[in-house]
Write a protein that holds these residues in place. Structure first.
Motif, PDB file in Angstrom:
ATOM      1  N   GLU A 491       0.630   5.908   1.553  1.00  8.53           N
ATOM      2  CA  GLU A 491       1.370   5.011   2.438  1.00  8.53           C
ATOM      3  C   GLU A 491       2.096   5.825   3.521  1.00  8.53           C
ATOM      4  O   GLU A 491       2.130   5.426   4.697  1.00  8.53           O
ATOM      5  CB  GLU A 491       2.371   4.187   1.632  1.00  8.53           C
ATOM      6  CG  GLU A 491       1.722   3.227   0.642  1.00  8.53           C
ATOM      7  CD  GLU A 491       2.751   2.467  -0.187  1.00  8.53           C
ATOM      8  OE1 GLU A 491       2.421   1.386  -0.688  1.00  8.53           O
ATOM      9  OE2 GLU A 491       3.883   2.975  -0.332  1.00  8.53           O
ATOM     10  N   LYS A 492       2.651   6.954   3.105  1.00  6.52           N
ATOM     11  CA  LYS A 492       3.404   7.756   4.049  1.00  6.52           C
ATOM     12  C   LYS A 492       2.488   8.373   5.113  1.00  6.52           C
ATOM     13  O   LYS A 492       2.837   8.443   6.295  1.00  6.52           O
ATOM     14  CB  LYS A 492       4.157   8.852   3.299  1.00  6.52           C
ATOM     15  CG  LYS A 492       5.033   9.700   4.183  1.00  6.52           C
ATOM     16  CD  LYS A 492       5.796  10.720   3.343  1.00  6.52           C
ATOM     17  CE  LYS A 492       6.686  11.587   4.237  1.00  6.52           C
ATOM     18  NZ  LYS A 492       7.425  12.606   3.440  1.00  6.52           N
ATOM     19  N   GLU A 508     -13.212  -1.264   6.569  1.00  8.77           N
ATOM     20  CA  GLU A 508     -12.467  -2.391   7.128  1.00  8.77           C
ATOM     21  C   GLU A 508     -11.177  -1.907   7.799  1.00  8.77           C
ATOM     22  O   GLU A 508     -10.777  -2.445   8.839  1.00  8.77           O
ATOM     23  CB  GLU A 508     -12.151  -3.415   6.030  1.00  8.77           C
ATOM     24  CG  GLU A 508     -13.386  -4.115   5.477  1.00  8.77           C
ATOM     25  CD  GLU A 508     -13.065  -5.022   4.299  1.00  8.77           C
ATOM     26  OE1 GLU A 508     -13.898  -5.861   3.949  1.00  8.77           O
ATOM     27  OE2 GLU A 508     -11.962  -4.870   3.710  1.00  8.77           O
ATOM     28  N   LEU A 509     -10.553  -0.911   7.217  1.00  7.68           N
ATOM     29  CA  LEU A 509      -9.323  -0.373   7.812  1.00  7.68           C
ATOM     30  C   LEU A 509      -9.623   0.613   8.948  1.00  7.68           C
ATOM     31  O   LEU A 509      -8.695   1.043   9.653  1.00  7.68           O
ATOM     32  CB  LEU A 509      -8.482   0.335   6.742  1.00  7.68           C
ATOM     33  CG  LEU A 509      -7.956  -0.569   5.610  1.00  7.68           C
ATOM     34  CD1 LEU A 509      -7.261   0.271   4.553  1.00  7.68           C
ATOM     35  CD2 LEU A 509      -6.997  -1.620   6.160  1.00  7.68           C
ATOM     36  N   GLN A 510     -10.928   0.987   9.100  1.00  8.25           N
ATOM     37  CA  GLN A 510     -11.349   1.946  10.131  1.00  8.25           C
ATOM     38  C   GLN A 510     -10.584   3.284  10.010  1.00  8.25           C
ATOM     39  O   GLN A 510     -10.127   3.864  10.988  1.00  8.25           O
ATOM     40  CB  GLN A 510     -11.151   1.352  11.531  1.00  8.25           C
ATOM     41  CG  GLN A 510     -12.006   0.128  11.794  1.00  8.25           C
ATOM     42  CD  GLN A 510     -11.835  -0.410  13.201  1.00  8.25           C
ATOM     43  OE1 GLN A 510     -10.967   0.027  13.957  1.00  8.25           O
ATOM     44  NE2 GLN A 510     -12.664  -1.377  13.596  1.00  8.25           N
ATOM     45  N   LEU A 511     -10.491   3.744   8.756  1.00 12.36           N
ATOM     46  CA  LEU A 511      -9.800   5.024   8.521  1.00 12.36           C
ATOM     47  C   LEU A 511     -10.669   6.228   8.913  1.00 12.36           C
ATOM     48  O   LEU A 511     -10.149   7.223   9.419  1.00 12.36           O
ATOM     49  CB  LEU A 511      -9.406   5.137   7.047  1.00 12.36           C
ATOM     50  CG  LEU A 511      -8.337   4.155   6.547  1.00 12.36           C
ATOM     51  CD1 LEU A 511      -8.120   4.323   5.062  1.00 12.36           C
ATOM     52  CD2 LEU A 511      -7.035   4.383   7.298  1.00 12.36           C
ATOM     53  N   TRP A 512     -11.952   6.170   8.683  1.00 13.78           N
ATOM     54  CA  TRP A 512     -12.829   7.311   8.966  1.00 13.78           C
ATOM     55  C   TRP A 512     -13.092   7.414  10.463  1.00 13.78           C
ATOM     56  O   TRP A 512     -13.669   6.500  11.066  1.00 13.78           O
ATOM     57  CB  TRP A 512     -14.162   7.176   8.231  1.00 13.78           C
ATOM     58  CG  TRP A 512     -14.019   7.281   6.736  1.00 13.78           C
ATOM     59  CD1 TRP A 512     -13.682   6.289   5.882  1.00 13.78           C
ATOM     60  CD2 TRP A 512     -14.207   8.459   5.967  1.00 13.78           C
ATOM     61  NE1 TRP A 512     -13.638   6.744   4.586  1.00 13.78           N
ATOM     62  CE2 TRP A 512     -13.961   8.105   4.614  1.00 13.78           C
ATOM     63  CE3 TRP A 512     -14.545   9.775   6.253  1.00 13.78           C
ATOM     64  CZ2 TRP A 512     -14.061   9.022   3.570  1.00 13.78           C
ATOM     65  CZ3 TRP A 512     -14.655  10.672   5.206  1.00 13.78           C
ATOM     66  CH2 TRP A 512     -14.400  10.309   3.884  1.00 13.78           C
ATOM     67  N   VAL A 540      -4.801   6.844  11.284  1.00 11.61           N
ATOM     68  CA  VAL A 540      -3.732   6.137  10.573  1.00 11.61           C
ATOM     69  C   VAL A 540      -3.385   4.853  11.328  1.00 11.61           C
ATOM     70  O   VAL A 540      -3.944   4.535  12.390  1.00 11.61           O
ATOM     71  CB  VAL A 540      -2.511   7.053  10.409  1.00 11.61           C
ATOM     72  CG1 VAL A 540      -2.885   8.285   9.589  1.00 11.61           C
ATOM     73  CG2 VAL A 540      -1.964   7.485  11.768  1.00 11.61           C
ATOM     74  N   LYS A 541      -2.452   4.119  10.777  1.00 20.34           N
ATOM     75  CA  LYS A 541      -2.109   2.794  11.327  1.00 20.34           C
ATOM     76  C   LYS A 541      -1.601   2.894  12.756  1.00 20.34           C
ATOM     77  O   LYS A 541      -1.871   2.027  13.592  1.00 20.34           O
ATOM     78  CB  LYS A 541      -1.055   2.135  10.427  1.00 20.34           C
ATOM     79  CG  LYS A 541      -0.737   0.691  10.810  1.00 20.34           C
ATOM     80  CD  LYS A 541       0.251   0.086   9.809  1.00 20.34           C
ATOM     81  CE  LYS A 541       0.547  -1.376  10.184  1.00 20.34           C
ATOM     82  NZ  LYS A 541       1.495  -2.007   9.204  1.00 20.34           N
ATOM     83  N   SER A 542      -0.884   3.955  13.073  1.00 23.32           N
ATOM     84  CA  SER A 542      -0.344   4.124  14.422  1.00 23.32           C
ATOM     85  C   SER A 542      -1.419   4.509  15.437  1.00 23.32           C
ATOM     86  O   SER A 542      -1.147   4.593  16.631  1.00 23.32           O
ATOM     87  CB  SER A 542       0.755   5.181  14.415  1.00 23.32           C
ATOM     88  OG  SER A 542       0.208   6.446  14.040  1.00 23.32           O
TER      89      SER A 542
END
Length: 727
Positions: A491-492, A508-512, A540-542
């Motif tokens: 999370e951090k 789905e989160l498009q992390l890669w 990451v999310k940002s």
């Protein structure tokens, strides 16, 4: 008997005759006249009788004295004539020259010695009494002999000529013919002398002088021979090139000190001369040429043996000085770069077992550079016992099998610390493929090995302590990749809350960031069943992209096959490593520049050695321990030893072994060498190396003076009491 004794004897004889005639006259008077006794006639005579007796006795005594002197001189003259005839006969028969006597009236041969008969293959019976013209017509004697005898008879004066003719084997024989009138012109003395050896020696001398003049003119060093007053006596082409003046403008006109710049003339003795046997002096000078250009020169001078002249040689080192300055600047930059990068450089001279460290390497090994002297043996001692054999094997493979030297090993330092070093090194070789030196870099990688060890430990612990892990740990289903659980570190790092991730996939989160990296991870999982420390980039999310070390294992979780993935944010570490690699690249470039410089210096050294091999004099360079370090080919030719059998030996026992001990005891003196039949002059010169290591080396020069000795030892020719010098 000496002349003084002879005259004393004559005086005694004259006085005895005088007394005898006096007594005889008295006896005759006593017997003839009978008037008085003999004693009365002897002691008591009249004055007139006494006067006549005295005069008569004196005249008779002087007459007999004259006869005695005349007889003695005649005997001496006859003795001298016999002695002269004996000497002439002895010379006629024992001389090494062909001699004959020719009657000028008939031009026939009156007599000839055995050498004359042997040289022209004629017996004495066949020759004596024969006409000179008949013998020449029969080709028994050379025609030049007849013409020269006829000219001597006609002119009445001696003649000397030189003739030459071919002999067996195609060689040429030279003869000197001398004709001299004797006996008041009644005979002619003809002498034929073989001068082939002298002519050959003169030809060899001219050839030697031409060869040495060619060496003097064409050597790459600027050389000049200086008179006692400093005037240039002789210069070569190199000196012309350095000064910009022609030979006619220099020799016998200019003083060499006219080219000194900056008052460097005070560095030399008066007129560049000194006492014979003085050690060679090495100097660094600034020369001003005719165009006003200043050149930095390395020079040395020495007094020429047996003369008042000195020889001066100069080498232009302006470019070398520029290179040295650049090298010093490069070394300073290298020291700063090594300190920043935590790298230390070193150089190991294999032939001398000498190890040189940079300042940073002393720091890496925890020793003081002011007191500690590095050595190869000390280096092996501080290697961890478990790694020592591996390091020795790697060094030997690099030296003798030409394999790259790249290895990591542990060290037990003197302060008790355990460190891990990584080493890169390159080997340089000589022309025969023998290793000369290793040049390498050391880097302390203890932090990296410790980090890797910590990472392995943390993987084991974090698999059991999922929640408490400071690294990102996620569990996904192997079937569809859906997130089942994530820890707080995830999370951090990503900025996603746990609720936003569960039930979704990384796609789905498009992390890669790189889909190919994900495919590589899946392929590794299928092949090995796990993934370790795969470097991946996550968005990451940002929207920021972070670099992670990604590891995964297949586990059974809640009754189904799952993947547990652990990732550590190494973004900052990779930035640091990238900077380190860039620093290593810059350091490597500096290292390549230094290596190229070393190659250039090696090429200069090889060029100088090839030049020295062209010189017939023997040159030996020793180090400060008296070991032979360098020598030219003339030394190998003289000793008959190979290069490997000479280098590294003590030079004094080496020269004594080959019969040069008397030359060592009398440097600068020409002495015979019985083993070779030659004559040598040995000189020793100090060679200080203050700019290198502060030591003093030595140069030994052995000059072959046999040819010069032969030229100086030609004896004058003597004949019939007079000295005749060859024309």
């Amino acid at each position: 008997m000496s002349k003084l004794l002879q005259w004393k004897w004559h005086i005694v004889t004259t006085f005895g005759c005088f007394v005898l005639f006096w007594i005889g006259d008295a006896l005759i008077d006593a017997l003839s006249f009978g008037g008085e006794s003999f004693l009365h006639e002897l002691l008591s005579v009249e004055p007139r009788e006494l006067y006549m007796r005295t005069l008569t006795s004196l005249l008779l005594a002087l007459f007999f004295l004259f006869l005695e002197v005349f007889s003695e001189r005649r005997r001496n003259t006859e003795s001298l004539l016999r002695h002269s005839d004996q000497l002439a006969s002895t010379f006629f028969e024992t001389t090494g020259d062909a001699v004959c006597i020719i009657d000028t009236a008939t031009l026939t041969i009156a007599s000839a010695n055995a050498i004359f008969c042997q040289r022209y293959a004629i017996s004495e019976k066949e020759m004596v009494g024969q006409s000179l013209a008949d013998l020449v017509a029969a080709r028994r004697l050379p025609r030049e002999m007849q013409s020269q005898v006829e000219e001597t008879v006609a002119g009445g004066s001696p003649l000397t000529r030189e003739i030459s003719h071919e002999v067996e084997g195609g060689n040429r024989q030279y003869e000197e013919m001398l004709t001299h009138p004797i006996g008041g012109g009644q005979s002619v003395l003809q002498v034929t002398r073989d001068i082939t050896m002298r002519r050959n020696a003169e030809a060899l001398l001219r050839e030697s002088e031409a060869r040495y003049r060619a060496i003097f003119d064409n050597t790459g060093t600027a050389m000049a021979i200086i008179r006692p007053d400093g005037t240039l006596h002789m210069v070569n082409r190199g000196f012309e090139a350095v000064t910009g003046f022609g030979r006619k403008e220099l020799e016998g006109i200019k003083r060499w000190t006219e080219f000194m710049a900056g008052g460097n003339g005070a560095l030399l003795p008066d007129g560049l001369t000194g006492r014979e046997g003085e050690a060679r002096q090495n100097l660094e000078l600034q020369i001003l040429d005719r165009f006003g250009n200043v050149k930095v020169m390395a020079g040395n001078w020495a007094v020429m043996a047996g003369t008042e002249h000195a020889v001066l040689s100069l080498v232009d080192i302006s470019a070398q000085k520029t290179v040295e300055q650049a090298l010093r600047e490069s070394q300073a930059s290298l020291a700063v770069a090594q300190q920043i990068a935590g790298l230390g450089s070193w150089e190991w001279e294999v032939t001398t077992n000498t190890l040189t460290w940079s300042d940073e390497l002393y720091h890496l090994f925890g020793v003081d550079s002011a007191t500690f002297v590095p050595s190869y043996e000390w280096f092996l001692d501080v290697i961890h016992p478990d790694d020592r054999e591996m390091v020795i094997r790697a060094i030997n493979d690099a030296l003798y099998n030409k394999k790259p030297f790249r290895t990591d090993y542990r060290l037990l330092l003197p302060n008790g610390a355990l460190r891990t070093h990584s080493t890169w090194a390159d080997v340089t070789y000589d022309r025969d493929g023998n290793p000369l030196r290793l040049i390498g870099l050391n880097q302390d990688i203890t932090w990296r090995t410790e980090a890797e060890q910590a990472l392995r430990i943390s993987e084991e612990k974090f698999s059991k302590a999922f929640r408490a892990s400071p690294d990102s740990i996620v569990i996904t289903r192997a079937q569809d990749g859906m997130y089942i659980d994530v820890n707080e570190a995830f999370e951090k790092i990503t900025g996603y809350r746990r609720e936003e991730v569960l039930g979704k996939t990384s796609l789905e989160l498009q992390l890669w960031v790189d889909p190919d990296a994900r495919m590589v991870m899946l392929r590794l999982m299928n092949q090995f069943g796990h993934v370790r420390n795969l470097e991946v980039r996550f968005r990451v999310k940002s929207g920021e992209i972070r670099e992670l070390l990604w590891s995964a294992d297949v586990i059974e979780y809640r009754g189904e096959a799952c993947l547990i993935a652990i990732s550590r944010d190494v973004t900052e570490q990779r930035h640091l490593e990238k900077e380190l690699l860039e620093s290593e690249a810059r350091l490597f470039m500096k290292h390549e520049e230094l290596k190229n410089l070393f190659h250039q210096m090696e090429a200069i050294r090889l060029e100088w050695e090839e030049t020295m091999d062209c010189i017939s004099d023997m040159f030996i360079l020793t180090d400060k321990w008296g070991k032979v370090r360098r020598f030219n080919r003339a030394v190998e030719t003289f000793t008959g030893l190979a290069h490997r059998d000479i280098v590294g030996r003590d030079w004094l026992p080496l020269l004594e072994e080959f019969g040069l001990k008397p030359h060592l005891e009398s440097p600068g003196v020409e002495l015979a060498h019985p083993q070779s039949g030659k004559r040598f002059v040995l000189n020793r010169y100090a060679f200080p190396t203050a700019d290198i290591d502060g030591s003093t080396r030595e140069v030994i020069i052995i000059t072959d003076t046999t040819a010069i000795r032969l030229r100086q030892s030609q004896p004058p020719l003597r004949l019939a009491g007079k000295v005749h010098h060859p024309h």
